[in-house]
Write a protein that holds these residues in place. Structure first.
Motif, mmCIF file in Angstrom:
data_model
loop_
_atom_site.group_PDB
_atom_site.id
_atom_site.type_symbol
_atom_site.label_atom_id
_atom_site.label_comp_id
_atom_site.label_asym_id
_atom_site.label_seq_id
_atom_site.Cartn_x
_atom_site.Cartn_y
_atom_site.Cartn_z
ATOM 1 N N THR A 109 0.837 -1.196 0.000
ATOM 2 C CA THR A 109 0.000 0.000 0.000
ATOM 3 C C THR A 109 0.873 1.248 0.000
ATOM 4 O O THR A 109 2.018 1.225 0.472
ATOM 5 C CB THR A 109 -0.924 0.038 1.229
ATOM 6 N N TRP A 110 0.316 2.349 -0.525
ATOM 7 C CA TRP A 110 1.039 3.617 -0.629
ATOM 8 C C TRP A 110 0.386 4.668 0.259
ATOM 9 O O TRP A 110 -0.843 4.683 0.432
ATOM 10 C CB TRP A 110 1.021 4.126 -2.076
ATOM 11 N N VAL A 111 1.231 5.553 0.816
ATOM 12 C CA VAL A 111 0.729 6.765 1.462
ATOM 13 C C VAL A 111 1.497 7.947 0.897
ATOM 14 O O VAL A 111 2.661 7.827 0.513
ATOM 15 C CB VAL A 111 0.864 6.721 2.998
ATOM 16 N N ASP A 112 0.823 9.114 0.852
ATOM 17 C CA ASP A 112 1.446 10.311 0.290
ATOM 18 C C ASP A 112 2.293 11.016 1.353
ATOM 19 O O ASP A 112 2.379 10.554 2.502
ATOM 20 C CB ASP A 112 0.388 11.236 -0.313
ATOM 21 N N PRO A 113 2.943 12.125 1.009
ATOM 22 C CA PRO A 113 3.805 12.814 1.985
ATOM 23 C C PRO A 113 3.079 13.265 3.247
ATOM 24 O O PRO A 113 3.719 13.501 4.273
ATOM 25 C CB PRO A 113 4.330 14.021 1.190
ATOM 26 N N ASN A 114 1.748 13.361 3.189
ATOM 27 C CA ASN A 114 0.975 13.773 4.359
ATOM 28 C C ASN A 114 0.458 12.587 5.165
ATOM 29 O O ASN A 114 -0.270 12.765 6.145
ATOM 30 C CB ASN A 114 -0.203 14.649 3.931
ATOM 31 N N GLY A 115 0.812 11.366 4.724
ATOM 32 C CA GLY A 115 0.367 10.171 5.434
ATOM 33 C C GLY A 115 -0.993 9.667 5.012
ATOM 34 O O GLY A 115 -1.510 8.706 5.596
ATOM 35 N N ALA A 116 -1.586 10.272 4.005
ATOM 36 C CA ALA A 116 -2.895 9.834 3.516
ATOM 37 C C ALA A 116 -2.716 8.709 2.497
ATOM 38 O O ALA A 116 -1.720 8.648 1.781
ATOM 39 C CB ALA A 116 -3.648 11.001 2.894
ATOM 40 N N ALA A 117 -3.704 7.812 2.460
ATOM 41 C CA ALA A 117 -3.659 6.706 1.500
ATOM 42 C C ALA A 117 -3.579 7.247 0.079
ATOM 43 O O ALA A 117 -4.208 8.249 -0.259
ATOM 44 C CB ALA A 117 -4.885 5.823 1.675
ATOM 45 N N HIS A 118 -2.803 6.555 -0.751
ATOM 46 C CA HIS A 118 -2.609 6.989 -2.133
ATOM 47 C C HIS A 118 -2.704 5.772 -3.052
ATOM 48 O O HIS A 118 -2.366 4.652 -2.667
ATOM 49 C CB HIS A 118 -1.239 7.660 -2.304
ATOM 50 N N SER A 119 -3.179 6.005 -4.267
ATOM 51 C CA SER A 119 -3.396 4.909 -5.210
ATOM 52 C C SER A 119 -2.105 4.307 -5.739
ATOM 53 O O SER A 119 -2.086 3.178 -6.219
ATOM 54 C CB SER A 119 -4.234 5.405 -6.389
ATOM 55 N N GLY A 120 -1.003 5.059 -5.682
ATOM 56 C CA GLY A 120 0.244 4.579 -6.273
ATOM 57 C C GLY A 120 0.444 5.068 -7.693
ATOM 58 O O GLY A 120 1.495 4.834 -8.284
ATOM 59 N N THR A 121 -0.555 5.768 -8.229
ATOM 60 C CA THR A 121 -0.426 6.391 -9.551
ATOM 61 C C THR A 121 -0.320 7.897 -9.339
ATOM 62 O O THR A 121 -1.269 8.529 -8.849
ATOM 63 C CB THR A 121 -1.630 6.065 -10.446
ATOM 64 N N PHE A 122 0.826 8.462 -9.700
ATOM 65 C CA PHE A 122 1.088 9.877 -9.429
ATOM 66 C C PHE A 122 0.678 10.739 -10.611
ATOM 67 O O PHE A 122 1.105 10.506 -11.740
ATOM 68 C CB PHE A 122 2.570 10.082 -9.131
ATOM 69 N N ASP A 123 -0.164 11.728 -10.324
ATOM 70 C CA ASP A 123 -0.610 12.672 -11.349
ATOM 71 C C ASP A 123 0.068 14.020 -11.067
ATOM 72 O O ASP A 123 -0.296 14.711 -10.114
ATOM 73 C CB ASP A 123 -2.124 12.831 -11.304
ATOM 74 N N THR A 152 5.482 6.613 0.432
ATOM 75 C CA THR A 152 5.954 5.420 1.134
ATOM 76 C C THR A 152 5.141 4.197 0.727
ATOM 77 O O THR A 152 3.904 4.206 0.766
ATOM 78 C CB THR A 152 5.857 5.623 2.654
ATOM 79 N N TYR A 153 5.885 3.132 0.344
ATOM 80 C CA TYR A 153 5.275 1.853 -0.038
ATOM 81 C C TYR A 153 5.523 0.843 1.077
ATOM 82 O O TYR A 153 6.670 0.632 1.486
ATOM 83 C CB TYR A 153 5.902 1.360 -1.350
ATOM 84 N N THR A 154 4.468 0.243 1.612
ATOM 85 C CA THR A 154 4.582 -0.684 2.727
ATOM 86 C C THR A 154 4.002 -2.039 2.348
ATOM 87 O O THR A 154 2.885 -2.127 1.806
ATOM 88 C CB THR A 154 3.837 -0.137 3.964
ATOM 89 N N VAL A 155 4.781 -3.092 2.640
ATOM 90 C CA VAL A 155 4.340 -4.477 2.411
ATOM 91 C C VAL A 155 4.231 -5.157 3.766
ATOM 92 O O VAL A 155 5.188 -5.163 4.549
ATOM 93 C CB VAL A 155 5.328 -5.244 1.511
ATOM 94 N N ASN A 156 3.062 -5.704 4.069
ATOM 95 C CA ASN A 156 2.864 -6.411 5.329
ATOM 96 C C ASN A 156 3.614 -7.737 5.327
ATOM 97 O O ASN A 156 3.680 -8.430 4.308
ATOM 98 C CB ASN A 156 1.379 -6.658 5.588
ATOM 99 N N GLY A 157 4.190 -8.098 6.490
ATOM 100 C CA GLY A 157 4.919 -9.355 6.610
ATOM 101 C C GLY A 157 4.060 -10.442 7.220
ATOM 102 O O GLY A 157 3.030 -10.183 7.841
ATOM 103 N N SER A 158 4.480 -11.698 7.020
ATOM 104 C CA SER A 158 3.840 -12.833 7.671
ATOM 105 C C SER A 158 4.427 -12.972 9.069
ATOM 106 O O SER A 158 5.646 -12.918 9.239
ATOM 107 C CB SER A 158 4.075 -14.112 6.864
ATOM 108 N N VAL A 159 3.565 -13.154 10.061
ATOM 109 C CA VAL A 159 4.032 -13.269 11.438
ATOM 110 C C VAL A 159 5.107 -14.360 11.534
ATOM 111 O O VAL A 159 4.946 -15.439 10.964
ATOM 112 C CB VAL A 159 2.839 -13.612 12.357
ATOM 113 N N PRO A 160 6.251 -14.063 12.188
ATOM 114 C CA PRO A 160 6.507 -12.890 13.035
ATOM 115 C C PRO A 160 7.244 -11.761 12.326
ATOM 116 O O PRO A 160 7.719 -10.851 12.973
ATOM 117 C CB PRO A 160 7.395 -13.491 14.121
ATOM 118 N N CYS A 161 7.387 -11.844 11.006
ATOM 119 C CA CYS A 161 8.120 -10.799 10.294
ATOM 120 C C CYS A 161 7.287 -9.515 10.258
ATOM 121 O O CYS A 161 6.092 -9.547 9.915
ATOM 122 C CB CYS A 161 8.436 -11.240 8.869
#
Length: 264
Positions: free
Chosen positions: A120-134, A144-153
């Motif tokens: 998932t992406w968030v913009d410089p203000n911390g709001a959710a973003h689609s990942g497509t920049f206009d 910021t792009y964040t990938v969730n890990g499998s427990v315990p990672c």
């Protein structure tokens, strides 16, 4: 003379899942119950093992804890089943420069390495973003792009720094006619609209020009004003069409003496 050998307690079987980025850990602490110390460990292949598991190097599987006792008793064992989880890969931090007139682009393509999909992406203000920049609507900055890990990672993140290059205004095309006797003139003042300063001029032959036109020496034609911008933007230009007019020639002052009785 009778000797009785008490059976030691190897503990209850245990199980643990570690992330491959976790620190060195003691397998003994993963045994259940109240195991007795002093035993030895073997790895899943039956080879001797220290008992200290390094998730970054050791293999998953069943590790056996054995306490050896003298005959006629049999040695007692317990096991710890180790599972490893791979941490997510969000890729390597990247950067993206777009022109304000560029079409929307995907931020994912600007990450380095081999990032995992599904983050998932968030913009410089911390709001959710689609990942497509206009560039026409979105703000520049760190996405910021964040990938969730499998427990315990834990989750992992990478950043794409986006810069937007605004298109400068070279002004509207202009036109001027100067007399060859006029003083030096500034071509920039002949551009229409509200042009941005800082550009450069070329003459009708494409050669560099100062932007200050001398009607007595410079050639008429189309003079081009260019403002350079960094890629991916394309430099912008405007022109001033200069015409030269030759002044009339009344001749040189003279004199004439006539008799009062002379014809006209």
């Amino acid at each position: 003379t009778v000797s009785v050998v008490s059976l030691p307690n190897p503990g209850l079987p245990g199980a643990i899942t570690w992330c491959t980025t976790d620190p060195l850990s003691d397998l003994f602490a993963q045994l259940g119950g109240t195991p007795d110390a002093g035993g030895t460990w073997t790895d899943p292949n039956g080879d001797p093992f220290s008992g200290n598991f390094d998730p970054a190097m050791d293999t998953p599987g069943s590790y056996t804890y054995t306490i050896t006792v003298p005959p006629p008793c049999l040695s007692v064992t317990s096991t710890v089943a180790v599972t490893l989880s791979t941490p997510p890969d969000p890729g390597i931090d990247g950067s993206l420069t777009l022109c304000i007139s560029s079409p929307p682009g995907t931020l994912f393509a600007s990450l380095g390495g081999t990032p995992d999909l599904g983050g998932t992406w968030v913009d410089p203000n911390g709001a959710a973003h689609s990942g497509t920049f206009d560039p026409a609507n979105d703000v520049q900055g760190d996405y910021t792009y964040t990938v969730n890990g499998s427990v315990p990672c834990p989750a992992a993140s990478a950043v794409v720094t986006v810069s937007v290059v605004s298109l400068p205004d070279p002004g509207l095309p202009g036109a001027i006619t100067w007399c060859t006797t006029d003083p030096i003139g500034d071509l920039f003042a002949q551009l229409g609209g509200s042009p941005d300063a800082g550009g450069s001029w070329t003459d009708p032959n494409g050669d560099p020009f100062s932007g200050t036109f001398d009607p007595t020496t410079d050639a008429p034609g189309t003079y081009t004003y260019t403002i350079n911008v960094p890629p991916p933007c394309v430099s912008v230009t405007s022109t001033v069409a200069v015409a030269i007019s030759t002044p009339p020639d009344p001749g040189t002052d003279g004199s004439l003496t006539l008799c009062v009785s002379s014809p006209p």
